[in-house]
Design an enzyme around this catalytic site. Structure first.
Site, PDB file in Angstrom:
ATOM      1  N   SER A 159       5.511 -30.163 -32.009  1.00 27.85           N
ATOM      2  CA  SER A 159       6.276 -30.515 -33.215  1.00 27.85           C
ATOM      3  C   SER A 159       7.112 -29.326 -33.665  1.00 27.85           C
ATOM      4  CB  SER A 159       5.335 -30.957 -34.342  1.00 27.85           C
ATOM      5  OG  SER A 159       4.281 -30.028 -34.514  1.00 27.85           O
TER       6      SER A 159
ATOM      7  N   LYS B 286      -3.643 -29.153 -25.265  1.00 23.75           N
ATOM      8  CA  LYS B 286      -3.568 -30.589 -25.559  1.00 23.75           C
ATOM      9  C   LYS B 286      -2.469 -31.190 -24.700  1.00 23.75           C
ATOM     10  CE  LYS B 286      -1.634 -32.380 -29.440  1.00 23.75           C
ATOM     11  NZ  LYS B 286      -0.564 -33.223 -28.836  1.00 23.75           N
TER      12      LYS B 286
ATOM     13  N   GLU C  86      -2.809 -41.009 -32.640  1.00 30.53           N
ATOM     14  CA  GLU C  86      -1.636 -40.953 -33.528  1.00 30.53           C
ATOM     15  C   GLU C  86      -1.064 -42.338 -33.769  1.00 30.53           C
ATOM     16  OE1 GLU C  86       1.301 -37.961 -32.608  1.00 30.53           O
ATOM     17  OE2 GLU C  86       2.718 -38.762 -34.079  1.00 30.53           O
TER      18      GLU C  86
HETATM   19  O1  KIV Z   1       2.881 -31.571 -31.849  1.00 32.75           O
HETATM   20  C1  KIV Z   1       2.148 -31.910 -32.787  1.00 32.75           C
HETATM   21  O2  KIV Z   1       2.242 -31.415 -33.912  1.00 32.75           O
HETATM   22  C2  KIV Z   1       1.141 -32.930 -32.524  1.00 32.75           C
HETATM   23  C3  KIV Z   1       0.379 -33.470 -33.702  1.00 32.75           C
HETATM   24  C4  KIV Z   1       1.241 -34.399 -34.446  1.00 32.75           C
HETATM   25  C5  KIV Z   1      -0.891 -34.079 -33.291  1.00 32.75           C
HETATM   26  O3  KIV Z   1       0.973 -33.328 -31.418  1.00 32.75           O
END
Ligand code: KIV
Length: 279
Positions: free
Chosen positions: A50, A118, A187
């Protein structure tokens, strides 16, 4: 030892689920905010892609590079002493050969100092997750609205709304757990679907726009603190309006400079040389 004094580990999150304690997670991109979130006792932080939007000003996460995530992860791990630090793997950095994928994840752990990575997807990336976990890299999964699939999904919209899609998502979640993921972000899915996934999995679920039944929650910190006041998703709760505070503070500063109220000679004479950031 007080909880805030020692580093949160992957196992701590799993034990929290077993004890029925909720996990509080936020995104973070720099050392200063990481230090502040540590002071607040946040359990885990995500250096999310993000950052493509809130830091780099893009309209999606797709242009984010591994080098950018690495750079911000290094800053965050210099600041965070308590929270578990998870680094996002950007678009198309884990759908490569096994060697390249391991190399990319390895950089975030070895050079970035992250404790986990992640990545987005379910059964399609289960073999990738298994390979990383086998190599000693803890992996957090991400299901539901996958921002890296924005073009395929035709926009940022709620997922798993039909019974069929919900069933597919539950299968994906089980595949991630089977592959060794230690947690999974859910999400923008209906609360009842998130509830089922949370009940079916042993590993903790972390919701964002997925209702109140997940084992933990994550928000983009710039949304939660009201720093980003453009296109904030409807599920976000704003805990502060830092944008307004910053604009007011910057206006006051500019007025003081323009009319000679800052700096004052007496203070200047007393202060030591430096750049004002404690250096
Ligand atoms: O990139 C991010 O901030 C995310 C969150 C919204 C879980 O993947």
């Amino acid at each position: 030892m007080a909880e805030s004094a020692r580093r949160v580990r992957v196992r701590d999150l799993q034990e929290k689920k077993q004890r029925g304690e909720r996990i509080a997670m936020l995104t973070v991109y720099d050392a200063t905010m990481a230090r502040l979130l540590d002071r607040a006792g946040i359990d885990a932080v995500l250096v999310g892609d993000s950052l493509g939007m809130v830091i780099e000003g893009h309209d999606s996460t797709l242009p984010v590079t591994l080098d950018a995530i690495l750079h911000h992860t290094q800053a965050v791990t210099r600041g965070a002493r308590h929270a578990l630090v998870v680094a996002d793997m950007p678009f198309l950095t884990y759908q490569l050969t096994a060697t390249e994928t391991l190399h990319n994840a390895g950089r975030l752990i070895q050079q970035g100092g992250a404790a986990a990575v992640k990545l987005e997807g379910g059964r399609a990336v289960a073999d990738v997750v298994a390979r990383l976990v086998d190599a000693g890299v803890p992996v957090m999964g991400h299901l539901g609205l996958l921002p890296q699939h924005v073009h395929q999904l035709s926009g940022y919209r709620m997922q798993a709304k039909t019974e069929f899609e919900a069933g597919q998502l539950i299968e994906d979640a089980k595949a991630l757990e089977e592959a060794g993921a230690f947690s999974v972000v859910l999400e923008s899915i209906p609360a009842e679907v998130a509830k089922t996934v949370t009940r079916e999995l042993q590993i903790p679920t972390i919701g964002i726009g997925a209702g109140p039944f997940c084992d933990g929650q994550i928000l983009v910190s710039y949304d939660a603190f009201g720093l980003n006041d453009e296109s904030v998703p409807p599920f976000v709760r704003q805990y502060a309006n830092l944008a307004e505070l910053m604009v007011e503070a910057a206006k006051e500063y500019a007025q003081d400079v323009r009319c000679g109220r800052f700096p004052l000679l007496d203070r200047h004479a007393r202060s030591s040389p430096g750049n004002g950031s404690g250096k």
